[in-house]
Design an enzyme around this catalytic site. Structure first.
Site, PDB file in Angstrom:
ATOM      1  N   GLU A  83      -9.817  -1.988   5.043  1.00  0.00           N
ATOM      2  CA  GLU A  83     -10.508  -1.665   6.281  1.00  0.00           C
ATOM      3  C   GLU A  83     -11.785  -2.501   6.437  1.00  0.00           C
ATOM      4  O   GLU A  83     -12.349  -2.991   5.455  1.00  0.00           O
ATOM      5  CB  GLU A  83     -10.885  -0.172   6.292  1.00  0.00           C
ATOM      6  N   ASN A  96      -8.021  -2.807  14.161  1.00  0.00           N
ATOM      7  CA  ASN A  96      -9.400  -3.108  13.750  1.00  0.00           C
ATOM      8  C   ASN A  96      -9.470  -4.308  12.812  1.00  0.00           C
ATOM      9  O   ASN A  96     -10.515  -4.588  12.236  1.00  0.00           O
ATOM     10  CB  ASN A  96     -10.060  -1.883  13.113  1.00  0.00           C
ATOM     11  N   HIS A 113      -7.574  -4.716  10.027  1.00  0.00           N
ATOM     12  CA  HIS A 113      -7.245  -4.485   8.618  1.00  0.00           C
ATOM     13  C   HIS A 113      -5.917  -5.144   8.257  1.00  0.00           C
ATOM     14  O   HIS A 113      -5.018  -5.268   9.100  1.00  0.00           O
ATOM     15  CB  HIS A 113      -7.260  -2.985   8.265  1.00  0.00           C
ATOM     16  N   ASP A 146       0.819  -1.211   0.000  1.00  0.00           N
ATOM     17  CA  ASP A 146       0.000   0.000   0.000  1.00  0.00           C
ATOM     18  C   ASP A 146       0.855   1.265   0.000  1.00  0.00           C
ATOM     19  O   ASP A 146       2.070   1.212   0.149  1.00  0.00           O
ATOM     20  CB  ASP A 146      -0.949  -0.001   1.213  1.00  0.00           C
TER      21      ASP A 146
END
Length: 243
Positions: free
Chosen positions: A144, A137, A139, A68
């Site tokens: 996400e 979370n 990811h 990313d």
């Protein structure tokens, strides 16, 4: 299949992680590496540099694709992932920079650039080893939690808690980009092997959920359970809830 490796200190973590990557390159010098950024792999990359200096590993024929990149950060920005990779690994080993790929965060048309990144991945062939961290979370990459997940490289709006977690690398959360470009879940899962790395007690709960909980797009890392060859490298704190 999940292969969980627990280590007791940072030195062991870095040695084991680097050893897995070096072993691949020794057996397959033309390996395609899927690389990750963040604080977790820094020590692993540093140990790889030491192995390279000792003549034990070469990146000369390898290729790499990063997971990313932030949208809006130039390659030379202090917090861009391109600069991170150059400073933490590429500039210190014998890899050809032309064979290193990071999504283009400054592309005039990010969606088109994402499609091009997917095409480059497909043209290169199957990634031999994909490095991953895990967000608080759940990811992986910047995929996400959502009702639906994207298969291929795409532009994503970052969750507030993700930006807050990354704010420590910037002067303030206001400087953290709101969007990023990330490999999609399908691209990640196509890899021959995945190395998931996690450190610290703050990752214990989400790691246990990811590896033992029900599959759900609200915790993208749970989809790693569907992959046939995942190595999970954790310190004792991060792996505290794993058997």
């Amino acid at each position: 299949m999940l292969n969980i490796i627990k280590v007791s200190n940072d030195q062991q973590f870095n040695e084991v992680g680097a050893g897995i990557i070096a072993g691949l390159l020794q057996s397959n010098p033309r390996a395609i590496l899927g690389l990750a950024t963040g604080s977790t792999p820094v020590g692993v990359y540093s140990h790889l540099i030491e192995l390279y200096k000792q003549g034990l590993v070469s990146f000369a024929k390898a290729q790499s694709f990063n997971l990313d990149e932030y949208i809006g950060l130039a390659a030379d920005h202090p917090e861009s992932y391109r600069r991170f990779m150059n400073e933490k690994l590429f500039n210190h080993v014998d890899i050809d920079l032309m064979n290193t790929h990071v999504p283009d965060g400054t592309a005039a048309d990010p969606e088109k650039a994402a499609q091009e990144y997917t095409r480059m991945l497909e043209d290169a062939g199957q990634v031999d080893l994909q490095l991953l961290g895990i967000g608080h979370n759940g990811h992986i990459g910047f995929n996400e939690p959502a009702d639906e997940l994207q298969a291929n490289t795409h532009v994503v709006e970052l969750k507030k808690d993700t930006r807050a977690a990354n704010a420590r690398f910037f002067n303030s959360i206001d400087e953290v980009p709101t969007h990023a470009m990330t490999m999609g879940i399908a691209s990640i899962l196509k890899s021959r092997q995945i190395l998931l790395m996690a450190r610290g007690a703050s990752k214990a709960d989400i790691l246990a959920r990811a590896l033992t909980g029900p599959l759900t797009t609200q915790c993208p890392a749970t989809l790693l359970q569907t992959h046939p060859n995942v190595v999970v490298l954790v310190d004792e704190a991060a792996g505290g809830r794993l058997s």
